[in-house]
Scaffold this active site. Structure first.
Site, short mmCIF file in Angstrom:
data_model
loop_
_atom_site.label_atom_id
_atom_site.label_comp_id
_atom_site.label_asym_id
_atom_site.label_seq_id
_atom_site.Cartn_x
_atom_site.Cartn_y
_atom_site.Cartn_z
N THR A 18 -4.16 20.02 41.88
CA THR A 18 -3.63 20.43 40.58
C THR A 18 -2.25 19.82 40.42
O THR A 18 -2.12 18.67 40.02
CB THR A 18 -3.61 21.96 40.43
OG1 THR A 18 -2.97 22.55 41.56
CG2 THR A 18 -5.02 22.52 40.30
N THR B 292 -4.54 30.07 51.70
CA THR B 292 -3.73 29.53 50.62
C THR B 292 -4.61 29.17 49.46
O THR B 292 -5.75 29.56 49.40
CB THR B 292 -2.91 28.33 51.09
OG1 THR B 292 -2.01 27.99 50.06
CG2 THR B 292 -3.79 27.17 51.43
N GLU C 54 6.16 22.44 45.01
CA GLU C 54 6.67 21.99 43.72
C GLU C 54 8.20 21.87 43.76
O GLU C 54 8.91 22.86 43.94
CB GLU C 54 6.23 22.97 42.63
CG GLU C 54 4.74 22.90 42.36
CD GLU C 54 4.22 24.00 41.47
OE1 GLU C 54 3.10 23.84 40.96
OE2 GLU C 54 4.92 25.02 41.30
#
Length: 412
Positions: free
Chosen positions: A160, A197, A283
């Protein structure tokens, strides 16, 4: 760019006998992007998984758990997995469950299986209806290119916000038998697993009894995917799956055997590597941070303290800025929930630098030594409690401006 994490080399990812992988571009969220993955398992494979404890767990998690439970109740074995990215199918109610089941039914139809023999997985935006028609339309292409050496493409197909695919392979010897294992994972945000996760899949060619594999997946997850955090958010879709294909010569039917211990340690090691790749690709991450809490009374209190440090926005932003404002770490230790902690016995290290001694600033500590460590891309935080012999390790990253930007723009 991931922190000290080179891109996996497709040619170095080893095929695992008994599993084939195929992908497709179904246009679920964006065109020209791999976003559907099918994994086909050979007869004789066993499958075990651990899943999110988020009460808003996604529809595919609910279906996967039910299908695995059916196997234990005497149903047919799992023979396929299907994954889509671009849409989480979470917070979607009964229509979401129906769409997850429809996906399984179509995979089963194309492979000649029962729908209950398929495990579905999804990742992406929450609270959006799953475009099941696009997935179903992409399945024939995914199945048409099923190959044993498609691991790199498979890693790309589950991404993603990841900046790069995550994968690893290992060949080891257990009890005189060669065992090959390869795994993939994905995740970069919404990472504080309460099991594993975002998504992780690891296959190996040993034959492992179902109860043994059930124990193995929990052991490995607790020491790998269950020991990472990026932002403290537990996803609705977290899933970690072990597949023992049974195509090799090693047979493990008891957790008491030396072969099980050797296999367990190898699986845990590669699982840890896959989990750490997620943190390195967090991120906006610029630093990879290991937090070890030692000499605690039990693992639970060690993990509480480690996670309190790892989750603190003040600690994480200090690491991003290379600012040795290390009193923030002591504050996090203090509010971790270990009510009888004797702080007068505690030592705090930053790599090899003793920052706090016996609960106070080390008289010999110099801030320039702390800053030297804080500027590094890889940092070790050690907390010594001096109250027992338990320990725990958690891996995390810093918190940067880019994390905010990425998540502010996530749906665009």
């Amino acid at each position: 760019m991931a922190v000290n994490s080179p891109l996996p080399v497709a040619a170095e990812l080893k095929p695992v006998a008994g599993i084939e992988l195929g992908y497709a571009e179904a246009g679920i969220k964006k065109p020209n992007r791999k976003d559907v993955l099918v994994m086909k398992l050979a007869e004789g494979a066993t499958v075990a998984g651990v899943f999110t404890k988020n009460r808003f767990c996604a529809a595919p998690v609910q279906v996967s758990k039910a299908n695995l439970a059916a196997v234990k109740a005497g149903g047919k074995p799992i023979r396929a997995l299907v994954v889509n990215t671009g849409n989480a199918n979470a917070g979607t109610g009964e229509p979401g469950l129906a769409n997850a089941q429809a996906t399984c039914a179509e995979v089963a139809h194309l492979l000649g299986l029962d729908a209950q023999q398929v495990l579905p997985f999804s990742t992406g935006v929450i609270l959006e209806p799953l475009p099941v028609q696009k997935i179903v339309a992409g399945l024939p292409a995914a199945i048409a290119n099923l190959k044993a050496d498609n691991w790199f493409n498979a890693a790309e197909a589950i991404m993603t916000t990841d900046t790069q695919p995550k994968a690893a392979s290992l060949t080891t010897t257990v009890g005189g038998h060669t065992v090959t294992m390869t795994g993939i994972s994905k995740g970069a945000g919404m990472i504080k697993p309460n099991m594993a996760t975002m998504l992780g899949y690891l296959a190996f060619d040993a034959k492992v009894a179902q109860p043994v594999l059930d124990e193995l997946v929990k052991y490995a997850a607790d020491r790998s995917f269950n020991s990472i955090t990026i932002d403290g958010d537990t996803s609705t879709n977290d899933s970690f799956i072990l597949v023992a294909t049974g195509a090799g010569s090693l047979v493990v039917d008891s957790t008491d055997s030396p072969d099980y211990i050797a296999l367990r340690d190898a699986v845990t090691g590669i699982s840890r590597h896959l989990a750490q790749q997620i943190i390195r690709d967090g991120e906006g991450a610029t630093k990879f941070i290991t937090i070890t809490v030692e000499q605690g009374r039990d693992m639970d209190e060690c993990r509480k303290i480690a996670y309190a440090i790892a989750h603190s926005p003040l600690v994480k932003t200090a690491f991003f800025a290379s600012d040795p404002n290390l009193g923030r770490i002591l504050a996090a230790i203090g509010y971790a929930g270990v009510d009888d902690l004797d702080t007068a016995k505690l030592d705090l290290y930053l790599d090899d630098v003793l920052v706090a001694k016996s609960g106070g600033r080390n008289p010999e500590y110099k801030e320039e030594d702390g800053q030297r460590v804080m500027k590094k891309a890889e940092i070790l935080v050690r907390v010594v409690l001096a109250r027992g012999d338990a320990d725990a390790t958690v891996w995390t990253c810093d918190l940067s401006h880019d994390y905010v930007s990425i998540n502010a723009d996530y749906r665009s």
